[in-house]
Design a protein around this motif. Structure first.
Motif: not given
Length: 301
Positions: A1-5, A10-15, A22-25, A29-31
């Motif tokens: 997820v982080n590398l894709k971001y 793409n936005s968090v919502r798109t991912l 979930g968006e918060s998840t 994960a990115i953080k």
């Protein structure tokens, strides 16, 4: 997820929609992944150079870019973000966008060697440099920069300091060379400006490679400034990890308050005299027009 971001922009919502999370998840994960990357890779991929490493960098600048005694090229890059709430004009830059500044020193192979991340977008490159741990450590001689040495074949000029090259936004110091200002300058000074610009382009190219690989840096990032520093540092670390000499041309042809290992540096020390800095620049100018001459430089000015 982080590398894709990082790579897609793409936005968090798109991912979150793409991975059915979930968006918060996704945001967590990115953080967490950026924090882990920074913790594990800092010492191996963005450690402060030793004296011998500075000498190796200077040797490559001399061989590849014809600028001896150069230990790096410095510049700032604005990382765009959405206007933080209640921030006023702190992040509003001269391009009329909101941003934080990535200040970087890059070696002759497009690798980041020192970074300072997170200054307000309204700050100039020179102002960021003066207040950064990088600028203060250079001023206080805390970076293990080698002692002065002679330029090749120019014993009459005496020992010359190792220096970083930058554009007109940076102050002229013995350890920072900037171009001669104005249009009414001599041919010799124009040649110096060309030679300095040629060496300084490595930092511009490094930023191109960085943002071409991590396309999140091409768009406005919807993250609070307190959290964006970790993301930018992760991108720089991954850039150093992935960059190989054979990849550089491909990337260039298809593209048109934290400092990592600098945190422990003391800010003690005083400035070196402006008159001495002018003398150093004039000596470099003399060298590039005599012993350090290259065959094509007259055609470029």
């Amino acid at each position: 997820v982080n590398l894709k971001y990082l790579a897609s922009g793409n936005s968090v919502r798109t991912l979150a929609f793409h991975y059915r999370m979930g968006e918060s998840t996704v945001a967590k994960a990115i953080k967490d992944t950026c924090a882990a990357i920074n913790r594990r890779m800092m010492d191996t991929h963005l450690a402060r150079p030793t004296e011998q490493e500075w000498r190796n960098i200077a040797s490559k600048f001399s061989t590849r870019w014809n600028f001896p005694n150069c230990i790096g090229a410095i510049d700032g890059k604005h990382i765009l973000l959405f206007a933080p709430p209640h921030s006023g004009s702190l992040y509003f830059n001269y391009k009329k966008t909101f941003s934080v500044v990535l200040l970087a020193v890059v070696d002759a192979e497009y690798r980041f060697r020192l970074v300072h991340i997170g200054e307000y977008g309204r700050s100039s490159d020179g102002g960021v440099f003066a207040g950064s741990a990088i600028g203060q450590a250079l001023d206080a001689k805390k970076l293990e920069v080698p002692d002065d040495q002679q330029l090749p074949g120019a014993e009459h000029l005496g020992n010359m300091p190792f220096t970083i090259v930058g554009d007109a936004a940076f102050p002229l110091k013995t350890y920072v060379m900037r171009p001669y200002p104005g249009r009414d300058i001599s041919t010799q000074q124009r040649i110096f400006n060309y030679r300095l610009s040629r060496a300084r382009n490595v930092v511009e190219n490094a930023f191109i490679i960085l943002s071409s690989r991590w396309r999140i840096l091409h768009s406005r990032i919807n993250i609070h400034p307190d959290k964006i520093n970790s993301l930018i540092l992760s991108a720089c670390l991954l850039h150093n990890f992935l960059l190989k000499p054979m990849e550089v041309e491909r990337w260039l042809n298809t593209s048109a308050p934290t400092t990592g290992s600098m945190e422990s540096i003391s800010t003690a020390g005083g400035p070196r005299g402006a008159r001495e800095a002018y003398t150093v620049r004039d000596k470099f100018c003399s060298f590039f027009n005599s012993e350090g001459h290259v065959s094509w430089q007259n055609e470029m000015v």
